[in-house]
Structure formats: C-alpha cells, structure tokens
Enzyme design. Structure first.
Site, PDB file in Angstrom:
ATOM      1  N   ASP A 124     -15.151   4.529  -3.330  1.00 50.94           N
ATOM      2  CA  ASP A 124     -14.264   3.523  -4.751  1.00 50.94           C
ATOM      3  C   ASP A 124     -12.840   3.494  -3.818  1.00 50.94           C
ATOM      4  OD1 ASP A 124     -16.262   3.148  -5.935  1.00 50.94           O
ATOM      5  OD2 ASP A 124     -15.964   4.967  -6.767  1.00 50.94           O
ATOM      6  N   ASP A 141       8.264  -5.134   4.480  1.00 52.33           N
ATOM      7  CA  ASP A 141       9.357  -4.721   5.338  1.00 52.33           C
ATOM      8  C   ASP A 141       9.620  -3.264   5.730  1.00 52.33           C
ATOM      9  OD1 ASP A 141      11.344  -4.049   4.064  1.00 52.33           O
ATOM     10  OD2 ASP A 141      12.104  -6.516   3.575  1.00 52.33           O
ATOM     11  N   HIS A 158      -1.734   1.259  -0.206  1.00 53.05           N
ATOM     12  CA  HIS A 158      -1.107   1.241   1.630  1.00 53.05           C
ATOM     13  C   HIS A 158       0.387   1.642   1.421  1.00 53.05           C
ATOM     14  CE1 HIS A 158      -3.848  -2.029   2.163  1.00 53.05           C
ATOM     15  NE2 HIS A 158      -4.240  -1.540   2.576  1.00 53.05           N
ATOM     16  N   HIS A 182       2.393   7.317  -8.947  1.00 50.35           N
ATOM     17  CA  HIS A 182       3.009   6.256  -9.646  1.00 50.35           C
ATOM     18  C   HIS A 182       1.452   5.078  -9.041  1.00 50.35           C
ATOM     19  CE1 HIS A 182       5.440   2.840 -10.299  1.00 50.35           C
ATOM     20  NE2 HIS A 182       4.617   1.450  -9.226  1.00 50.35           N
ATOM     21  N   GLU A 183       1.124   5.753  -7.567  1.00 51.15           N
ATOM     22  CA  GLU A 183       0.155   4.849  -6.550  1.00 51.15           C
ATOM     23  C   GLU A 183      -1.335   4.459  -7.141  1.00 51.15           C
ATOM     24  OE1 GLU A 183       0.915   1.670  -5.474  1.00 51.15           O
ATOM     25  OE2 GLU A 183       3.067   1.646  -5.074  1.00 51.15           O
ATOM     26  N   HIS A 186      -1.787   3.462 -10.923  1.00 52.72           N
ATOM     27  CA  HIS A 186      -2.810   1.566 -10.066  1.00 52.72           C
ATOM     28  C   HIS A 186      -3.906   1.588 -10.378  1.00 52.72           C
ATOM     29  CE1 HIS A 186       1.218  -0.300 -11.217  1.00 52.72           C
ATOM     30  NE2 HIS A 186       2.157   0.045 -10.019  1.00 52.72           N
ATOM     31  N   MET A 200       5.229   5.629 -13.811  1.00 51.37           N
ATOM     32  CA  MET A 200       4.337   3.945 -13.967  1.00 51.37           C
ATOM     33  C   MET A 200       5.889   2.862 -14.123  1.00 51.37           C
ATOM     34  SD  MET A 200       1.905   5.160 -12.864  1.00 51.37           S
ATOM     35  CE  MET A 200       1.815   2.807 -12.458  1.00 51.37           C
TER      36      MET A 200
END
Ligand SMILES: *[C@@H]1O[C@H](CO)[C@@H](O)[C@H](O)[C@H]1NC(C)=O
Ligand SMILES: *[C@@H]1O[C@H](CO)[C@@H](O)[C@H](O)[C@H]1NC(C)=O
Ligand SMILES: *[C@@H]1O[C@H](CO)[C@@H](O)[C@H](O)[C@H]1NC(C)=O
Ligand SMILES: *[C@@H]1O[C@H](CO)[C@@H](O)[C@H](O)[C@H]1NC(C)=O
Length: 226
Positions: A124, A141, A158, A182-183, A186, A200
């Site tokens: 998933d 960047d 990513h 944190h990611e 999400h 968050m």
C-alpha cells in the site's frame, strides 16, 4: 541457481527500500522488474539490461562514468560493483531503522499493522529517496521540501535525497525518524496542525528530534474513532 550475494541484497533493497505496508490486493508491475533478469550476474559478465541498473544508480548519484559508452553498455564493471556496495550501505543502514521505528510509534495509536514486504507489487505504501523533479505533483530542490507523502490509494512517501539526513539530533542535519513520523501522519490521512509542538506542524527544524504530541494522538483517534 546460485545468486551473487550483492545482487540478492540489491534486489531486496531496490524493491523494498524502506518500509511498506502489505495488502492482499495486486498492483501493476514493478519498475524494477528488469532486476529479476540480473540475478546471477557477476563482475566481468556482460548481462543484458544491466545498463538500466547503471542508469538508476547514476540518477541517484552513486555512479559516474567519464566515458559515456560505459554508462550505456551492459558490462558489469568495477565502477558498477563499487556503486552497488555504496548504495547498499546508504540505503540499508541509514534509513530503514528510523522509518520502521516511526511506523511502530504510529501503530501504537491506530488499528493498523505495518509490515515490510519483499517487493512493491502488493504494498500500500512505497517509500523512496528522490532528487529534483521526479514525476509527481511536487518537485524537490536542494533545500525543500524535506519530503512529501500522498495518502493511499497513492501511498507514496518520498524523502528529498539532497537534504542532509541524520539519525538523531545533529546540528544542520534533519532527523530521518522525525520526518518519517510527520510523513506517515500524512499517509494515515492527517493534515497539518497549527500546534507547533505537534509532529504534524508544517515546519520541522534541523538539529532536533520530535515525537508524537497529544495533538497528533487526538488527531489520529478522531480520524479512526479509536
Ligand atoms: C559470469 O561470470 C562468471 C565468472 O566469471 C562465469 O562463471 C559465468 O558463467 C558468467 N555468466 C554469464 C551468464 O556470462
Ligand atoms: C570509451 O570507451 C569505448 C569502449 O571501451 C572506447 O572505444 C572509446 O574510445 C572510449 N572513448 C573515450 C573518449 O575514451
Ligand atoms: C508503543 O506503546 C508502548 C505502550 O505504550 C510503549 O511501551 C512503546 O514504547 C511504544 N512504542 C513506540 C515505538 O512508541
Ligand atoms: C502517486 O502519484 C504519482 C504522481 O504524482 C505517481 O507517479 C505514482 O505512480 C503514484 N503512485 C501510486 C501508487 O499510485
């Protein structure tokens, strides 16, 4: 069949660079399918399609050929062997443990379980490092963003490969686990919090470690009624 140890390991980390959650459903074929054909290759061999592996490692800065001809041929040469070894060190040792810990931390407050799988065929979530524009909604960047993640059904997380990453609080470096917390928030469906103590909160600073905060835990509980 006898497999070259470097390749067994490489295939594992390319297909499962960090942590994936598993699911019974099937997904499209993997971009790394060509690697299966490389099983059993040795240094000195000329192996069909090995140029794709060279291109992949060059894209991520592990391999650089002075002579373009060698970058696009199928020779398993010294440069390639050395790039594979560096790749293994970086990806295996540096990033998988903190990401796994971050998943464990979130697991404590949800009904989800997370497991790393050998291929991304039926996962998933897919976690990887990218540099610059990498074909999705937001390019990286040299400085920002640190990382991004899209909730399932996309499920991509990513890291920006140009950021200076650390394990733990190191001045001017960003802690892999803090950013993973944190990611993953999400990935689990949480948006940003205005509470600057929360994981968050939209900004994460270098040199510091953060953990889940009451605000995050209330958020995930509200989302999943748990
Ligand atoms: C690759 O190289 C090894 C060692 O030099 C040799 O034994 C093997 O037969 C080669 N394999 C192929 C597919 O060329
Ligand atoms: C690049 O390598 C190829 C194959 O070994 C060789 O024929 C060619 O002369 C090399 N080019 C340069 C610029 O060294
Ligand atoms: C998960 O929760 C248990 C029980 O509260 C705690 O002991 C453990 O440290 C937590 N693990 C993580 C990774 O947060
Ligand atoms: C997630 O979205 C990006 C486009 O931004 C796409 O490249 C990627 O394949 C998607 N992943 C999945 C699993 O849908």
């Amino acid at each position: 069949m006898v497999l070259h140890p470097i390749f067994i390991f490489l295939i594992f980390i390319l297909l499962a660079p960090l942590g994936h959650a598993s699911t019974p459903s099937d997904k499209n074929s993997s971009p790394f399918d060509f690697l299966k054909k490389l099983k059993g290759s040795h240094k000195g061999n000329n192996t069909k399609e090995i140029h794709k592996l060279k291109a992949y490692l060059e894209q991520f800065g592990y391999l650089k050929y002075e002579n373009e001809t060698h970058a696009t041929d199928d020779d398993f040469d010294d440069n390639l062997e050395s790039a594979i070894k560096t790749y293994q060190k970086n990806y295996r040792i540096k990033s998988s443990a903190p990401v796994q810990r971050a998943f464990q931390t979130w697991k404590n407050f949800t009904h989800f379980t997370f497991a790393q799988v050998q291929t991304n065929r039926n996962s998933d979530l897919l976690i990887a490092f990218y540099r610059g524009a990498h074909g999705d909604y937001e390019s990286f960047d040299a400085f920002r963003p640190l990382a991004h993640a899209f909730a399932p059904t996309n499920g991509s997380f990513h890291y920006n490969a140009d950021i200076r990453w650390s394990i733990g609080a190191v001045e001017d470096y960003f802690d892999l686990e803090t950013v993973a917390l944190h990611e993953i928030g999400h990935l689990l469906g949480l948006g940003h919090s205005s509470d600057d103590a929360a994981i968050m909160y939209p900004t994460i600073y270098s040199g510091v470690i953060k953990n889940l905060h009451e605000d995050d835990i209330q958020g995930i509980r509200a989302l999943y009624n748990r």
